[in-house]
Scaffold this active site. Structure first.
Site, mmCIF file in Angstrom:
data_model
loop_
_atom_site.group_PDB
_atom_site.id
_atom_site.type_symbol
_atom_site.label_atom_id
_atom_site.label_comp_id
_atom_site.label_asym_id
_atom_site.label_seq_id
_atom_site.Cartn_x
_atom_site.Cartn_y
_atom_site.Cartn_z
ATOM 1 N N ASN A 155 -5.437 6.142 -2.085
ATOM 2 C CA ASN A 155 -5.260 6.266 -0.635
ATOM 3 C C ASN A 155 -4.503 7.525 -0.252
ATOM 4 O O ASN A 155 -4.885 8.228 0.682
ATOM 5 C CB ASN A 155 -4.525 5.035 -0.095
ATOM 6 C CG ASN A 155 -5.473 3.896 0.166
ATOM 7 O OD1 ASN A 155 -6.182 3.882 1.157
ATOM 8 N ND2 ASN A 155 -5.526 2.955 -0.757
ATOM 9 N N SER A 185 -4.770 -1.645 -10.865
ATOM 10 C CA SER A 185 -5.198 -1.656 -9.453
ATOM 11 C C SER A 185 -4.045 -1.284 -8.526
ATOM 12 O O SER A 185 -4.224 -0.574 -7.545
ATOM 13 C CB SER A 185 -5.783 -3.021 -9.078
ATOM 14 O OG SER A 185 -4.783 -4.000 -9.182
ATOM 15 N N ARG A 190 -4.585 2.076 -6.432
ATOM 16 C CA ARG A 190 -4.798 1.857 -4.990
ATOM 17 C C ARG A 190 -3.924 2.827 -4.175
ATOM 18 O O ARG A 190 -4.410 3.527 -3.283
ATOM 19 C CB ARG A 190 -4.470 0.416 -4.610
ATOM 20 C CG ARG A 190 -4.691 0.121 -3.126
ATOM 21 C CD ARG A 190 -4.246 -1.266 -2.750
ATOM 22 N NE ARG A 190 -4.967 -2.290 -3.505
ATOM 23 C CZ ARG A 190 -4.429 -3.025 -4.468
ATOM 24 N NH1 ARG A 190 -3.167 -2.850 -4.798
ATOM 25 N NH2 ARG A 190 -5.133 -3.928 -5.113
#
Lengths: 331, 139
Positions: free
Chosen positions: A264, A256, A260
């Site tokens: 983004n 994660s 992440r």
């Protein structure tokens, strides 16, 4: 009309593909993926304006481009479907690697200068800015990490600044650097290392290894094993379930954390590229796309500044939190 | 004088880490050699698992040794931090180029089992961190 639209769509697709392509070198043979070497660089560029790429490649005796041909005004981009692997240990993304290393040295250099100046009792806005960053990171570490440890604060500062520097490159206009490098015979340059999943996963796996080291150091082997076998249900009967639940929660941390940041930054970069596509919309000689795209570009860039800082901050905070969890005993 | 003692201890620590890594390479190579002998890890007889592990380890160790020698090799008698930083940067760049070059040479010219080369390389990578944290009492 239909042909013109189809051509426009193809050109747009090529443009996006080119901007999302890394400068990848195949370590097994030293070849640059999706790149060909041509006999006359300028002639080839001229040829592309009114001839299909295939014919131009034949005309200028295209051969496979090698790592030693980079920067000699010979290599051009020839993107083939399925020849750009996302995960391949034998392929090195040269652009992300070099840019991230340069940014790492930039971070070291800036902080070295700040320390040097502050030792001479000089006061300037530059030193104040560096002090603000250091105290900001330090206060976060102190509030989350309760065990005395001299590695965490420097590690957090490095993670924060490095990720921030990588993210900031997203604000440089998407065409600027690739265009410059293309003219020197480097066919692809993707500027934002944090939009490369290999870089972000590399960072998060490093944090994961530190989590394991810290767990073993602070809790010992027995404490480490108990963490994953007797939690959340404190009974040996639940050992397989505990192992499954805690194993998933342990493995989800690096995945994660890395995805992440990648997600983004990749999305941000993609939006910048899509906005740039607007610029090619010039109906009846009026650059409407330029005005429209320019306006959206500014708005998105302003919003993206928030994402850039936020993602660097989140990466740093989660690093501290995970290491704090690894070094404290649960009740 | 204090600085010289500190410098000496850094050099000593670096040589310990290099020795530990050499030992780790030997252990991994023997492990993969035995694993191949008893479980048949590699169907291709031209490349040996033990040798591949050794090669993977050396791809890490050779550049790391060059980097270590360059970054802490200089005898400093004053507080010339910029020189240390310069050595550190040059050493790192050389290390990076050497790693790429060695991977290329191994993949192209030396018959090895690639996944074992990577495993061995990764183990050495992590060993360095662990050795640093354990040996460096600051952490």
């Amino acid at each position: 009309m239909a042909q013109a639209v189809e051509q426009q769509v193809n050109e747009t697709q090529e443009y996006i593909q080119h901007h999302l392509h890394f400068l990848q070198v195949d370590l097994t043979n030293g070849n640059i993926l999706n790149s060909q070497k041509v006999s006359d660089f300028d002639g080839y560029q001229e040829c592309l304006k009114n001839t299909p790429q295939k014919d131009c490649l034949v005309k200028f005796n295209a051969e496979q481009c090698s790592i030693t041909d980079l920067g000699t005004r010979k290599c051009v981009a020839v993107i083939e479907e399925g020849k750009s692997p996302l995960f391949d240990f034998k392929v090195l993304n040269l652009d992300s690697s070099i840019i991230s290393i340069v940014l790492g040295f930039l971070f070291i250099g800036i902080f070295y200068l700040a320390v040097k100046q502050s030792l001479k009792d000089k006061h300037s806005k530059f030193i104040t800015a560096i002090e603000m960053i250091v105290s900001f990171v330090n206060s976060n570490v102190e509030s989350i990490f309760n065990v005395k440890n001299k590695l965490i604060a420097p590690l957090s500062l490095t993670v924060f600044m490095w990720v921030l520097f990588m993210n900031i490159l997203d604000l440089i206009p998407v065409d600027l650097i690739p265009k410059i490098f293309t003219q020197t015979g480097i066919p692809f340059v993707r500027l934002v290392p944090s939009a490369d999943v290999n870089v972000t996963m590399g960072l998060s796996v490093s944090i994961f290894v530190l989590i394991i080291i810290y767990s073993l150091t602070y809790k010992g082997v027995s404490g480490f094993v108990k963490d994953y076998t007797l939690h959340p249900f404190n009974s040996y009967w639940f050992l397989p379930i505990n192992l499954l639940l805690e194993g998933v929660s342990l493995l989800s941390k690096p995945i994660s954390l890395g995805l992440r940041l990648f997600g983004n930054m990749y999305a941000g970069e993609m939006i910048f590229i899509l906005i740039t596509v607007f610029f090619s919309f010039i109906p009846a000689g009026i650059p409407l796309g330029g005005f429209f795209g320019g306006a959206i570009d500014i708005v998105w860039a302003l919003f993206h500044i928030l994402i850039i800082f936020l993602q660097a901050f989140i990466f740093m905070i989660l690093t501290i939190v995970y290491l704090a969890m690894a070094s404290t005993e649960e009740d | 004088m204090d600085k010289q003692i500190e410098r000496l201890s850094v050099k000593k620590m670096a040589s310990y880490i290099l020795l530990i890594q050499l030992a780790v390479i030997c252990v991994i190579s023997v492990f993969f050699y035995l694993a191949e002998k008893f479980f048949g890890l590699t169907p291709d007889v031209s490349s040996s698992a033990g040798f591949s592990a050794f090669v993977g380890g050396m791809i890490y160790l050779i550049p790391f040794t060059v980097y270590t020698v360059l970054s802490i090799g200089r005898n400093l008698t004053n507080n010339f931090v910029a020189l240390v930083l310069f050595d550190f940067i040059v050493g790192f760049i050389l290390k990076f180029v050497l790693v790429i070059g060695l991977f290329f040479v191994v993949f192209k010219y030396i018959p090895t089992v690639h996944y074992i080369v990577f495993i061995s390389f990764s183990v050495l990578f992590v060993t360095q961190w662990i050795a640093l944290i354990v040996l460096n009492s600051r952490y």
